[in-house]
Enzyme design. Structure first.
Site, PDB file in Angstrom:
ATOM      1  N   TYR A   1      -4.841   3.807   7.920  1.00 49.03           N
ATOM      2  CA  TYR A   1      -6.219   3.273   8.080  1.00 49.03           C
ATOM      3  C   TYR A   1      -6.778   3.623   9.447  1.00 49.03           C
ATOM      4  O   TYR A   1      -6.650   4.770   9.874  1.00 49.03           O
ATOM      5  CB  TYR A   1      -6.229   1.755   7.820  1.00 49.03           C
ATOM      6  CG  TYR A   1      -5.380   1.378   6.645  1.00 49.03           C
ATOM      7  CD1 TYR A   1      -5.740   1.797   5.369  1.00 49.03           C
ATOM      8  CD2 TYR A   1      -4.190   0.679   6.780  1.00 49.03           C
ATOM      9  CE1 TYR A   1      -4.957   1.499   4.270  1.00 49.03           C
ATOM     10  CE2 TYR A   1      -3.395   0.376   5.686  1.00 49.03           C
ATOM     11  CZ  TYR A   1      -3.792   0.787   4.436  1.00 49.03           C
ATOM     12  OH  TYR A   1      -3.017   0.500   3.366  1.00 49.03           O
TER      13      TYR A   1
ATOM     14  N   LYS B   1       0.385   3.315  -3.011  1.00 47.59           N
ATOM     15  CA  LYS B   1      -0.821   4.133  -3.202  1.00 47.59           C
ATOM     16  C   LYS B   1      -0.517   5.630  -3.146  1.00 47.59           C
ATOM     17  O   LYS B   1      -1.277   6.431  -3.679  1.00 47.59           O
ATOM     18  CB  LYS B   1      -1.865   3.756  -2.144  1.00 47.59           C
ATOM     19  CG  LYS B   1      -2.360   2.305  -2.260  1.00 47.59           C
ATOM     20  CD  LYS B   1      -3.234   1.928  -1.071  1.00 47.59           C
ATOM     21  CE  LYS B   1      -3.713   0.469  -1.146  1.00 47.59           C
ATOM     22  NZ  LYS B   1      -4.457   0.082   0.073  1.00 47.59           N
TER      23      LYS B   1
ATOM     24  N   TYR C   1      -3.810  -2.847 -10.170  1.00 43.82           N
ATOM     25  CA  TYR C   1      -3.708  -2.627  -8.713  1.00 43.82           C
ATOM     26  C   TYR C   1      -2.816  -3.685  -8.059  1.00 43.82           C
ATOM     27  O   TYR C   1      -1.886  -3.357  -7.309  1.00 43.82           O
ATOM     28  CB  TYR C   1      -5.117  -2.633  -8.100  1.00 43.82           C
ATOM     29  CG  TYR C   1      -5.110  -2.612  -6.592  1.00 43.82           C
ATOM     30  CD1 TYR C   1      -4.883  -1.438  -5.887  1.00 43.82           C
ATOM     31  CD2 TYR C   1      -5.317  -3.782  -5.856  1.00 43.82           C
ATOM     32  CE1 TYR C   1      -4.851  -1.421  -4.497  1.00 43.82           C
ATOM     33  CE2 TYR C   1      -5.291  -3.778  -4.467  1.00 43.82           C
ATOM     34  CZ  TYR C   1      -5.056  -2.590  -3.793  1.00 43.82           C
ATOM     35  OH  TYR C   1      -5.021  -2.587  -2.422  1.00 43.82           O
TER      36      TYR C   1
ATOM     37  N   VAL D   1       1.254  -3.653   3.859  1.00 45.07           N
ATOM     38  CA  VAL D   1       1.277  -4.945   4.547  1.00 45.07           C
ATOM     39  C   VAL D   1       2.549  -5.750   4.259  1.00 45.07           C
ATOM     40  O   VAL D   1       2.764  -6.800   4.853  1.00 45.07           O
ATOM     41  CB  VAL D   1       0.027  -5.816   4.256  1.00 45.07           C
ATOM     42  CG1 VAL D   1      -1.221  -5.223   4.870  1.00 45.07           C
ATOM     43  CG2 VAL D   1      -0.146  -6.065   2.774  1.00 45.07           C
TER      44      VAL D   1
ATOM     45  N   SER E   1       0.794  -1.237   0.000  1.00 43.55           N
ATOM     46  CA  SER E   1       0.000   0.000   0.000  1.00 43.55           C
ATOM     47  C   SER E   1       0.821   1.279   0.000  1.00 43.55           C
ATOM     48  O   SER E   1       0.260   2.355  -0.186  1.00 43.55           O
ATOM     49  CB  SER E   1      -0.952   0.013   1.191  1.00 43.55           C
ATOM     50  OG  SER E   1      -1.987  -0.909   0.967  1.00 43.55           O
TER      51      SER E   1
HETATM   52  N1  GLN Z   1      -2.284  -5.361  -1.902  1.00 47.54           N
HETATM   53  C1  GLN Z   1      -2.758  -5.276  -0.544  1.00 47.54           C
HETATM   54  C2  GLN Z   1      -4.262  -5.496  -0.512  1.00 47.54           C
HETATM   55  O1  GLN Z   1      -4.905  -5.045  -1.378  1.00 47.54           O
HETATM   56  C3  GLN Z   1      -2.418  -3.940   0.024  1.00 47.54           C
HETATM   57  C4  GLN Z   1      -2.940  -3.735   1.437  1.00 47.54           C
HETATM   58  C5  GLN Z   1      -2.011  -2.961   2.321  1.00 47.54           C
HETATM   59  O2  GLN Z   1      -0.809  -2.887   2.103  1.00 47.54           O
HETATM   60  N2  GLN Z   1      -2.560  -2.445   3.401  1.00 47.54           N
HETATM   61  O3  GLN Z   1      -4.800  -6.104   0.357  1.00 47.54           O
END
Ligand code: GLN
Length: 313
Positions: A247, A71, A195, A265, A68
């Site tokens: 988050y 992003k 994605y 993650v 993430s």
């Molecule tokens: N690719 C992971 C997902 O979509 C990214 C989530 C994350 O890093 N919080 O679940």
């Protein structure tokens, strides 16, 4: 006489030593099977200062899955493409919900709360994809990361992408749900393919800290002076990172660390000390909100030692 660079070097080295020795390290993400193979004991910390000084300690040159953290870069690209019209497709309020939550989407008619929860990031990816083939959109994202990091060796880890593509049922559900509200323009499997692949970009702490420099310096690369985004846009991306980057742990991160930051993650966090430094930390074990456990502690100590919290005078 000790210079600021000396102080930073010793603080970073001390943090790495302490964090490497910690026994409680959180849990490595295993809902993407390929991520479960990573060594939970890894730890890396890299800080790039305004003067270009790099303070680095631990596993700073081991590529990990940025997940993430990517992003932030897709948000930057999408804003570059459609400007403030992006905010018709995605909000900019903290969600207070887990990163892969679906409940809010129903109440808010398919418009994700912010660009960093999964639904929001999928909507942002869809904006980048429009008018392009998935391969072109992905190429654009990877080239942008290479440009920012000044490193052409950055690549996508195909095994991680394939692993998430096989098991990402929750994201598939989120995307289909948004599609039903007309929030996605492209075929769902195309948007998801881009994605999953941009989440699977592998970078080292050093590359990630370099890539974040423009956000710490009014939208410019401080070494070359080249502009990436306007000062106003950099400020706003930082604001969304502060309020939404972790988050439902974003309030806690602001409270403890006091910097805009984005977690993934894969265990990475990119944090920005405006005017001072771009920081990347990597510790694969996650807390219950899915944010890197040891990495957050490391950043808390770093900002305290350096006086870098944006809330301090
Ligand atoms: N690719 C992971 C997902 O979509 C990214 C989530 C994350 O890093 N919080 O679940």
């Amino acid at each position: 006489m000790t210079t600021d660079a000396d102080k930073l070097d010793s603080v970073v080295a001390a943090i790495a030593a302490e964090m490497t020795a910690r026994s409680e390290r959180g849990t490595v993400a295993d809902y993407i099977p390929e991520l479960a193979r990573v060594d939970a004991n890894s730890f890396g910390l890299v800080v790039v200062g305004a003067d270009g000084h790099v303070a680095a300690a631990g596993d700073t040159d081991v590529p990990f899955s940025v997940q993430s953290v990517s992003k932030v870069f897709t948000l930057t690209l999408a804003l570059g493409l459609v400007g403030d019209r992006l905010w018709q497709r995605v909000g900019r309020e903290p969600s207070g919900s887990p990163f892969n939550s679906i409940v809010q989407l129903e109440r808010e008619r398919g418009i994700p709360r912010n660009p960093f929860i999964n639904a929001g990031a999928i909507a942002v990816t869809d904006v980048i994809l429009s008018g392009h083939k998935p391969r072109e959109a992905l190429g654009e994202i990877v080239r942008f990361m290479r440009f920012l990091a000044d490193d052409s060796s950055i690549v996508i880890d195909d095994a991680v992408a394939a692993s998430e593509q096989r098991t990402g049922f929750r994201n598939i559900a989120l995307a289909n749900y948004m599609k039903s509200f007309g929030v996605l323009e492209n075929p769902v499997n195309y948007t998801l393919g881009v994605y999953f692949h941009h989440c699977a970009i592998a970078m080292t702490c050093r590359q990630l800290a370099m890539a974040g420099r423009f956000l710490a310096h009014d939208g410019k690369n401080p070494t070359t002076g080249l502009s990436v985004v306007s000062p106003e846009r950099a400020r706003r991306i930082n604001a969304v990172m502060l309020t939404c980057g972790h988050y439902d742990g974003s309030g806690e991160f602001a409270y403890r660390v006091g910097l805009p930051g984005k977690s993934g993650v894969g265990g990475g966090i990119m944090a920005i000390a405006p005017g001072k430094a771009s920081i990347a930390v990597w510790s694969p074990g996650l807390d219950t909100q899915g944010n890197p456990l040891v990495g957050q502690i490391a950043l808390e100590i770093l900002t305290k030692c350096m006086g870098w919290s944006i809330f301090a005078a």
